[in-house]
Design a protein around this motif. Structure first.
Motif, short mmCIF file in Angstrom:
data_model
loop_
_atom_site.label_atom_id
_atom_site.label_comp_id
_atom_site.label_asym_id
_atom_site.label_seq_id
_atom_site.Cartn_x
_atom_site.Cartn_y
_atom_site.Cartn_z
N THR A 592 0.82 -1.21 0.00
CA THR A 592 0.00 0.00 0.00
C THR A 592 0.86 1.26 0.00
O THR A 592 0.47 2.28 -0.57
CB THR A 592 -0.97 0.02 1.21
OG1 THR A 592 -0.24 -0.42 2.35
CG2 THR A 592 -2.15 -0.87 0.98
N ASP A 593 2.03 1.22 0.63
CA ASP A 593 2.88 2.42 0.64
C ASP A 593 3.58 2.64 -0.70
O ASP A 593 3.80 3.78 -1.12
CB ASP A 593 3.95 2.30 1.73
CG ASP A 593 3.34 2.33 3.12
OD1 ASP A 593 2.22 2.85 3.24
OD2 ASP A 593 3.98 1.82 4.06
N TYR A 594 3.97 1.56 -1.34
CA TYR A 594 4.70 1.65 -2.61
C TYR A 594 3.97 0.75 -3.62
O TYR A 594 4.38 -0.38 -3.88
CB TYR A 594 6.16 1.20 -2.42
CG TYR A 594 6.91 2.08 -1.46
CD1 TYR A 594 7.49 3.27 -1.89
CD2 TYR A 594 7.02 1.74 -0.11
CE1 TYR A 594 8.15 4.10 -1.01
CE2 TYR A 594 7.69 2.57 0.79
CZ TYR A 594 8.25 3.75 0.33
OH TYR A 594 8.91 4.57 1.20
N PRO A 595 2.87 1.26 -4.19
CA PRO A 595 1.98 0.36 -4.95
C PRO A 595 2.40 0.08 -6.39
O PRO A 595 1.82 -0.79 -7.02
CB PRO A 595 0.64 1.11 -4.92
CG PRO A 595 0.98 2.54 -4.72
CD PRO A 595 2.27 2.59 -3.96
N PHE A 596 3.38 0.82 -6.93
CA PHE A 596 3.77 0.61 -8.33
C PHE A 596 5.02 -0.27 -8.43
O PHE A 596 5.82 -0.34 -7.50
CB PHE A 596 4.10 1.95 -9.00
CG PHE A 596 2.89 2.78 -9.35
CD1 PHE A 596 2.41 2.78 -10.65
CD2 PHE A 596 2.27 3.56 -8.40
CE1 PHE A 596 1.31 3.56 -11.00
CE2 PHE A 596 1.17 4.34 -8.73
CZ PHE A 596 0.69 4.34 -10.03
N VAL A 597 5.19 -0.85 -9.60
CA VAL A 597 6.42 -1.58 -9.91
C VAL A 597 7.27 -0.67 -10.81
O VAL A 597 6.77 -0.09 -11.76
CB VAL A 597 6.12 -2.89 -10.66
CG1 VAL A 597 7.41 -3.53 -11.17
CG2 VAL A 597 5.36 -3.85 -9.76
N LEU A 598 8.55 -0.54 -10.48
CA LEU A 598 9.48 0.22 -11.32
C LEU A 598 10.35 -0.74 -12.13
O LEU A 598 10.95 -1.67 -11.59
CB LEU A 598 10.41 1.09 -10.46
CG LEU A 598 11.63 1.68 -11.20
CD1 LEU A 598 11.20 2.71 -12.25
CD2 LEU A 598 12.62 2.30 -10.23
N ILE A 599 10.40 -0.48 -13.44
CA ILE A 599 11.32 -1.18 -14.34
C ILE A 599 12.29 -0.13 -14.87
O ILE A 599 11.86 0.95 -15.28
CB ILE A 599 10.56 -1.84 -15.51
CG1 ILE A 599 9.57 -2.88 -14.99
CG2 ILE A 599 11.52 -2.44 -16.51
CD1 ILE A 599 8.73 -3.53 -16.09
N THR A 600 13.58 -0.40 -14.84
CA THR A 600 14.54 0.54 -15.41
C THR A 600 15.11 -0.03 -16.70
O THR A 600 14.98 -1.22 -16.98
CB THR A 600 15.71 0.83 -14.45
OG1 THR A 600 16.46 -0.38 -14.28
CG2 THR A 600 15.21 1.32 -13.11
N GLY A 601 15.76 0.83 -17.47
CA GLY A 601 16.36 0.36 -18.71
C GLY A 601 16.94 1.51 -19.49
O GLY A 601 17.27 2.55 -18.92
#
Ligand code: SF4
Length: 708
Positions: A592-601
């Motif tokens: 709930t605090d960090y609800p997104f997924v980060l993809i880098t590239g």
């Protein structure tokens, strides 16, 4: 000749692992244009980076004098992200003074704290000869195997799985073998941005009827050419691939003869995937059972099927497991060892294959010979005529972790030598990595620019850009290719090969590489001996003549072998060693605090940490600002227009950057390229490591996104 230029010099593109051959057009010691050359990997083609990304070499910010940190100026890890005037921090020095200071500081730490006190990061952007000499310097001059480079952040997990499974970490077939494939699986890779000329071969193949299957959480440009696009949930590769393996085995689509002759451990694989039905895996990976079955059948039954993958597969805490599944798929269907088949991990940097081959890795000498195999260790002790450590060294992320260790830790790293890498931008969890770099008692950085890492150095040595030196590089297709010097060096900058040798001399090593261009041919020939076989037929003279030779190449008559494993694999018994893998979640899941997924590239116009491409006028003009890509529905939910500013936070850091609408992004997932110091993606990323490849999880961490 061309009247508008002084000379045309044949060389290789300094960017990606495709390894396009090119011609530098030079006027008044400046590159004025670049043209594609008819190389085996590019046949005249170049992408925007190869064609326009050359003027970084002429940039006003090039370092042209050695620099020494002024006494009493503290190393502030938080200042690294801000451009500033280096004159407040460093003073100019003569080469003699700078080399004495660089080597003297390292020597002092080695003599005070022992041979494990030092470490070196070499570069996948340099030549094979530089990589070879750099690892030799660390092993014989520093006295440990604490030497690594950005392969650790790139395909270390792929190499771990491939060495275990097929006995060789390199590709089995070249990229443009896709023209012989009836089916191509491209997984975890965005080739139109990251390997653009390689992508042209895929598009050409698709136009001729090859079935391209793009499997990636992001719907990227190649999907327009794909027969099927599997937009699976991020980080669920093993679930998807195990379901495909299940279908192949259950429906009797294996190549039983190939398995009997060439594959070990098939029964263990069968047991592992017995329950991984498409129906069971579909809720995990998000692909319908029908599509999984359709794609698995097409892969197994096509006359020739090829798999290419990128860092979407490798940069996970279970990256090695992901690749184990790909190896299993290719080998139980017999889709390897023939034209148009096989396994191809698309290499990122221009020389990541060659730098790894040359031994720029902590557990292996040149050509993947293990430092802790007694016969190998003894051979290298005799070859280099010195005592060597027989324990594998620390890897990239471990080294910066150990830089912050207490003085009582016997593995503590006290000093480092960094050549052409920028860990203050490229490591995961940058706040932590920068503190590690800042806490070193002695840091020597050799680079073209005042990079984020150089800001934290004690001594900065001005080095050579790719068009300013002669040397070889090895592309993703195992082609060893000749790069030639087109430019004179600016100011007092020096060739990297010269700098390594000067440091070696001051560390007490008696090296003697005579000849032009800092003895590059002599270094190459020594490396050729150290590599035992694979490039035995590739002499320096042959490369000067032919420009590009594919290894394995065992004799002067051998034309080189673009396709390997035709008869046997490179393992001890010549057979594939299957290693079954079960699905494991990422190290950090959204909540709930960090609800997104980060993809880098990466993105098409910028290269890695941006130190070159952001100083290339055309490329920087096309993509001047850091952006975060997200789905239009997420922008609407956040109330942010495309182009508006958003803040992205993880448990480790915060960045603010412009939002870019990309409906190819799955909702709940955001993408940030890591080239921008002002919004460094790696402030956010998770340093959790794959246990085998020791690669960090750049492709998955939990973040919060908010407007403004
Ligand atoms: Fe250079 Fe790669 Fe582009 Fe070729 S595809 S021109 S090697 S960046």
């Amino acid at each position: 000749g061309d009247q508008r230029v002084d000379k045309s010099v044949d060389s290789v593109c300094p960017y990606c692992g495709v390894g396009c051959l090119l011609i530098y057009k030079v006027k008044d010691n400046k590159i004025v244009a670049v043209e594609g050359r008819d190389g085996p990997a590019n046949q005249g083609r170049l992408c925007v980076k190869g064609r326009f990304g050359f003027d970084y070499a002429h940039h006003a910010q090039r370092l042209t004098k050695p620099l020494i940190r002024k006494a009493g100026v503290p190393k502030d890890p938080n200042s690294t992200a801000r451009p500033g005037d280096w004159r407040a921090v460093f003073r100019e020095a003569t080469w003699d003074e700078a080399l004495e200071a660089a080597a003297g500081g390292l020597k002092h730490l080695r003599d005070t704290h022992g041979k494990k006190a030092l470490a070196g990061f070499g570069s996948a952007k340099g030549s094979n000869e530089e990589a070879y000499l750099f690892q030799k310097l660390v092993r014989t001059g520093f006295g440990s195997n604490n030497v690594d480079h950005c392969t650790r952040l790139c395909h270390a997990s792929s190499v771990a799985a491939l060495l275990e499974g097929v006995g060789s970490g390199a590709v089995s077939n070249p990229v443009n073998d896709v023209e012989h494939a009836a089916f191509v699986l491209v997984i975890g890779s965005n080739p139109t941005s990251n390997h653009p000329v390689a992508a042209t071969w895929m598009k050409n193949a698709a136009a001729r009827g090859t079935q391209i299957v793009l499997a990636d959480p992001r719907r990227t440009d190649l999907h327009r050419h794909a027969w099927r696009s599997l937009q699976f949930k991020a980080d669920t590769d093993v679930a998807l691939l195990n379901a495909m393996l299940h279908v192949v085995i259950e429906e009797g689509l294996t190549d039983a003869d190939f398995i009997a002759r060439r594959v070990d451990n098939f029964e263990a694989l069968r047991a592992q995937v017995q329950l991984t039905t498409p129906e069971a895996m579909s809720p995990i990976c998000g692909i319908t059972p029908e599509t999984i079955r359709e794609v698995a059948r097409a892969y197994a039954t096509s006359p020739a099927s090829m798999i290419l993958w990128g860092m979407g597969v490798s940069q996970h805490t279970h990256g090695t497991d992901n690749v184990r599944c790909l190896i299993a798929l290719a080998s139980i269907t017999g889709q390897i060892g023939r034209p148009g088949t096989g396994l191809h991990p698309l290499r990122g940097q221009n020389n990541v294959q060659g730098a790894s081959d040359a031994g720029l890795i902590p557990m292996m000498y040149p050509n993947y010979q293990r430092v802790n195999t007694p016969e190998v260790h003894d051979w290298f002790e005799a070859f280099w005529n010195t005592e060597l450590d027989d324990q594998p060294g620390l890897t990239v992320v471990e080294i910066l972790h150990k830089a912050k260790a207490p003085a009582s830790d016997p593995q503590k790293i006290w000093g480092m030598y960094v050549m052409g890498e920028n860990p203050a931008m490229s490591d995961p969890d940058l706040n932590h990595a920068r503190e590690g770099l800042a806490s070193l008692q002695h840091l020597v950085v050799q680079d073209l620019f005042m990079t984020e890492t150089a800001w934290l150095a004690d001594v900065v040595l001005p080095a050579s850009a790719w068009p300013e030196k002669t040397g070889t590089v090895t592309n993703t297709d195992r082609m060893v290719q000749m790069g030639r010097r087109a430019l004179d060096l600016p100011g007092e900058a020096k060739p990297d090969l010269w700098i390594i040798q000067e440091l070696a001399k001051r560390l007490g090593l008696a090296w003697n590489y005579a000849g032009e261009e800092s003895g590059v041919a002599a270094v190459y020939e020594e490396m050729r001996q150290a590599m035992h076989g694979v490039i035995a037929g590739v002499s320096w003279e042959r490369l000067e003549r032919e420009d590009s030779v594919t290894y394995p190449c065992l004799s002067a008559e051998d034309p080189g072998q673009p396709i390997v494993f035709t008869e046997h694999f490179a393992t001890a018994d010549g057979r594939v060693q299957l290693v079954p893998a079960g699905f494991k979640p990422a190290a950090e899941l959204p909540d709930t605090d960090y609800p997104f997924v980060l993809i880098t590239g990466r993105q098409l116009e910028h290269w890695h940490t941006g130190s070159m491409t952001r100083r290339s006028q055309v490329l920087d003009a096309v993509e001047p600002h850091p952006t975060v890509s997200l789905n239009g529905s997420e922008l609407a939910r956040l109330g942010v227009p495309a182009g508006g500013v958003v803040t992205v936070r993880s448990r480790r850091g915060t960045v603010a950057l412009h939002a870019r609408r990309d409906d190819g992004m799955p909702p709940g997932t955001v993408f940030i390229p890591f080239a921008y110091a002002e919004a460094a993606a790696n402030l956010l990323t998770n340093p959790a490591l794959d246990p085998f490849g020791k690669i960090p999880e750049f492709k998955y961490c939990a973040v919060a996104v908010s407007a403004g």
